[in-house]
Design a protein around this motif. Structure first.
Motif, PDB file in Angstrom:
ATOM      1  N   GLY A  73       0.662  -1.354   0.058  1.00  0.00           N
ATOM      2  CA  GLY A  73       0.010  -0.375  -0.070  1.00  0.00           C
ATOM      3  C   GLY A  73       1.080   1.294  -0.077  1.00  0.00           C
ATOM      4  N   GLU A  74       1.898   1.166   0.824  1.00  0.00           N
ATOM      5  CA  GLU A  74       2.323   2.581   0.773  1.00  0.00           C
ATOM      6  C   GLU A  74       3.258   2.661  -0.989  1.00  0.00           C
ATOM      7  N   VAL A 164      -6.256  -7.720  -5.615  1.00  0.00           N
ATOM      8  CA  VAL A 164      -4.981  -9.042  -5.129  1.00  0.00           C
ATOM      9  C   VAL A 164      -4.028  -7.828  -5.544  1.00  0.00           C
ATOM     10  N   MET A 165      -2.874  -8.287  -4.327  1.00  0.00           N
ATOM     11  CA  MET A 165      -1.504  -7.795  -4.403  1.00  0.00           C
ATOM     12  C   MET A 165      -1.625  -6.325  -5.092  1.00  0.00           C
ATOM     13  N   GLY A 166      -2.324  -5.808  -4.945  1.00  0.00           N
ATOM     14  CA  GLY A 166      -2.712  -4.247  -5.409  1.00  0.00           C
ATOM     15  C   GLY A 166      -2.548  -3.819  -6.894  1.00  0.00           C
ATOM     16  N   LEU A 167      -2.221  -5.136  -7.774  1.00  0.00           N
ATOM     17  CA  LEU A 167      -2.209  -5.276  -8.460  1.00  0.00           C
ATOM     18  C   LEU A 167      -3.928  -4.378  -9.538  1.00  0.00           C
ATOM     19  N   ILE A 185      -1.759  -0.349   8.319  1.00  0.00           N
ATOM     20  CA  ILE A 185      -2.641  -1.925   8.551  1.00  0.00           C
ATOM     21  C   ILE A 185      -1.278  -2.271   7.611  1.00  0.00           C
ATOM     22  N   THR A 186      -0.477  -3.121   8.336  1.00  0.00           N
ATOM     23  CA  THR A 186       0.528  -3.069   7.789  1.00  0.00           C
ATOM     24  C   THR A 186       0.589  -4.909   7.200  1.00  0.00           C
ATOM     25  N   GLY A 187      -0.851  -5.690   7.239  1.00  0.00           N
ATOM     26  CA  GLY A 187      -0.625  -6.896   5.858  1.00  0.00           C
ATOM     27  C   GLY A 187      -1.478  -6.640   5.136  1.00  0.00           C
ATOM     28  N   GLU A 188      -0.843  -6.542   3.910  1.00  0.00           N
ATOM     29  CA  GLU A 188      -0.982  -6.619   2.367  1.00  0.00           C
ATOM     30  C   GLU A 188      -2.904  -6.868   2.284  1.00  0.00           C
ATOM     31  N   PHE A 189      -3.052  -8.682   2.715  1.00  0.00           N
ATOM     32  CA  PHE A 189      -4.257  -8.270   3.166  1.00  0.00           C
ATOM     33  C   PHE A 189      -5.541  -7.573   3.195  1.00  0.00           C
ATOM     34  N   PHE A 190      -5.422  -7.403   4.968  1.00  0.00           N
ATOM     35  CA  PHE A 190      -5.973  -6.270   5.161  1.00  0.00           C
ATOM     36  C   PHE A 190      -5.791  -4.901   4.408  1.00  0.00           C
TER      37      PHE A 190
END
Length: 290
Positions: A73-74, A164-167, A185-190
């Motif tokens: 996300g960052e 998914v995966m931000g793609l 929020i540090t987890g990619e899924f959440f």
């Protein structure tokens, strides 16, 4: 000058997230430089860029450098700040772009009910379609989205809860208006699910389409890490704390996942006014594939 610059604003930027080997990185940069006539950005670490002398090798590529590895996300937030284009396409260096129907994608993005993100169809190393469609679902109190395989024959797009995966292809202005990814929020899924649900709660959508197809040449499948992470209470507080009853938004704590300061400062003062629906209505009305 500002008004004039808008007319000359590039339409699309491509952002590559450095997720694999040096050879994959070089191969990806060379391919996109030679085959895609768009602003190209690479998101990587400062050490990697200096070690490989990327600034000198690829002067036409904009480098977005992080001191250490960070969250997906960052990375995408930084790309949206730097690209200055109408849309941006997020991909990874461990993927290959198989299909990109630009004209159709721009038509979808310009539609009156335009999506916030268009997500790609993803293929495994065996060229099998990976199930990357997500539908809202709860397992007790826990967010547990259902997974489905996109319909490759459908070009018009199917609703997808989050990228998914931000793609995917992003509307940059809308992405920033929706307040980008939550870096707490540090987890990619959440992190991805938080933004996707926010889109729907505020009246927007996310579509998956075969107009973008990518392949993971070294992956047979994709596994999301759905384990609890730092900031998980932020996710549940934003997604589940408002119920819409008889056309009115009501605040109700989603125990045991409650971020009290967020609930008082953000949900009760701002989100309750802006939210168009609630997660539970979204879940009930979602057209689940057979």
């Amino acid at each position: 000058m500002k008004i004039s610059s808008l007319y000359h604003q590039a339409q699309l930027a491509i952002g590559l997230i450095d997720t694999s080997t040096k050879d994959d990185l070089i191969s990806s940069l060379n391919w996109y430089r030679d085959n895609m006539n768009f602003c190209l950005h690479l998101i990587t670490t400062q050490d990697r860029a200096e070690e490989m002398d990327l600034a000198e090798l690829y002067p036409e590529v904009t480098l977005i450098l992080f001191k250490t590895t960070s969250t997906t996300g960052e990375y995408i937030n930084a790309l949206s700040d730097e690209c200055y284009t109408t849309y941006f396409l997020v991909l990874r260096t461990d993927t290959i772009l198989i299909e990109y129907q630009g004209q159709e994608l721009m038509r979808m993005m310009a539609d009156r009910n335009r999506p916030a993100i268009i997500t790609p169809v993803m293929l495994s190393s065996q060229l099998e379609v990976i199930p990357t469609l997500r539908a809202p679902h709860l397992n007790g109190k826990d967010f547990d989205p259902l997974s489905f395989t996109p319909t490759v024959s459908e070009a018009i797009g199917e609703e997808n809860l989050y990228p998914v995966m931000g793609l995917g292809l992003y509307d940059r202005a809308l992405f920033q208006r929706l307040r980008v990814y939550d870096s707490q929020i540090t987890g990619e899924f959440f992190q991805m699910a938080d933004f996707g649900i926010r889109c729907y709660l505020l009246g927007y959508s996310i579509l998956a389409t075969r107009n973008i197809v990518i392949q993971f040449p070294q992956k047979v499948s994709i596994v999301e890490d759905r384990s609890p992470c730092e900031g998980i209470n932020r996710f549940y507080t934003k997604a589940m704390s408002i119920r819409r009853i008889a056309g009115k938004n009501m605040v109700e704590k989603w125990k045991p996942y409650v971020d009290k300061s967020l609930l008082n400062d953000e949900i009760k003062k701002k989100q309750i006014i802006l939210q168009k629906t609630d997660f539970f209505t979204l879940m009930d009305n979602w057209k689940v594939k057979e």
